[in-house]
Scaffold this active site. Sequence first.
Site: not given
Length: 377
Positions: A158, A162
């Site tokens: 994750y 990002k």
Amino acid sequence: MSLAGVKCLVTGAGGFLGQRIVCQLLEEEEGLAEIRATDKAISSEALRRFGKQKTKTLLTTMQGDIRDAAFLHKAVQGVSLVIHTACIIDTLGHVDRQTLWDVNVRGTQLLLEACLRNDVQYFVYTSSLEVTGPNSRGDPIFNGDEDTVYQRTKTFPYAETKKEAEKSVLELDSQPLQDGSRFVTCALRSMFIFGEESPFLLLHLDETIQNDNVFYRMSRKEALVNPVYVGNIAWGHIQVAKAMRDPEKVQHIRGKFYYISDDTPHLSYADFTYELIKELGYGIAPKLPMPLTMLYYYALLLEIVSFLLQPFVRYIPTLNRPLLTLLNTPFTFSYRKAQRDFGYAPRYSWKEAKQLTGQWIAKIDPLRRAYLKNKAL
């Protein structure tokens, strides 16, 4: 500078943060011409919340996938400002890497391409503190800022998505548009977000109820972090969007990232959650369930078991080493640069944020107890 007359697209408008941004935009005294609230799904509760706002601003809801280029092309037509919050948040591995990449990175890139083709001038990206870290060694940061040097190492998928998405956003700043203007982008790196409707607080509340009303501690007291209230991070997006339209301020903002925090006290994740629920009579475990080093080995064992079971069954451990590092690394940041460059200031005090969040928790507490009781039957 105001947003009067602006047409704005908010992606992820059905989410925890996206809903609050839409509501605050609807509250603007000098109304926007239109707010387009887009998401893959927008709940009836979110629509009801939007409908409560008394405004002359046109609100258009659009349901579609961030990976759908045709949908994005339609969504941005005639828009001058995009606030992009849509993403998948996953710290345990419930979502496969390819899906995370397709939504968080490729979806952002497709949205950027649509903006450039349609002369959208301003783009605000909701980034994450996890773009910075913590790294696998758990090196701490105390009151860091945008100039703090930090050695980053590989971490959650994750966090990697990002980071890559933020890079795509900032690299496109100053790209020429067909109308002769130039694309303006910036990214806001949010701390851990809390507040009413927080899915994480809801999860913690359920776990605490099931653990005989005692919150299970997974972070050391000295692992200080500074969460941000959802109303304040939403307000940061609106303030930077206004500043982007200011000829003097925009030069300080364009192509940059900013940490957005507020005046929430610096506590560990566990102690912060306890601070929000203690008035309801909940307790908290005084220490970790085992020494931190042993917890790391335990998390490693769970990861090995998960890997070995892959050919037969999908087992997702409730704990892994990156998450354990995240929960036990002191990691706090200042909002001074955002305050200096575009006038960011928290809209809600800590007292107000705690009160509003506490009232929501008190309201849902009996409902969650009843739900969990029926679920157990």
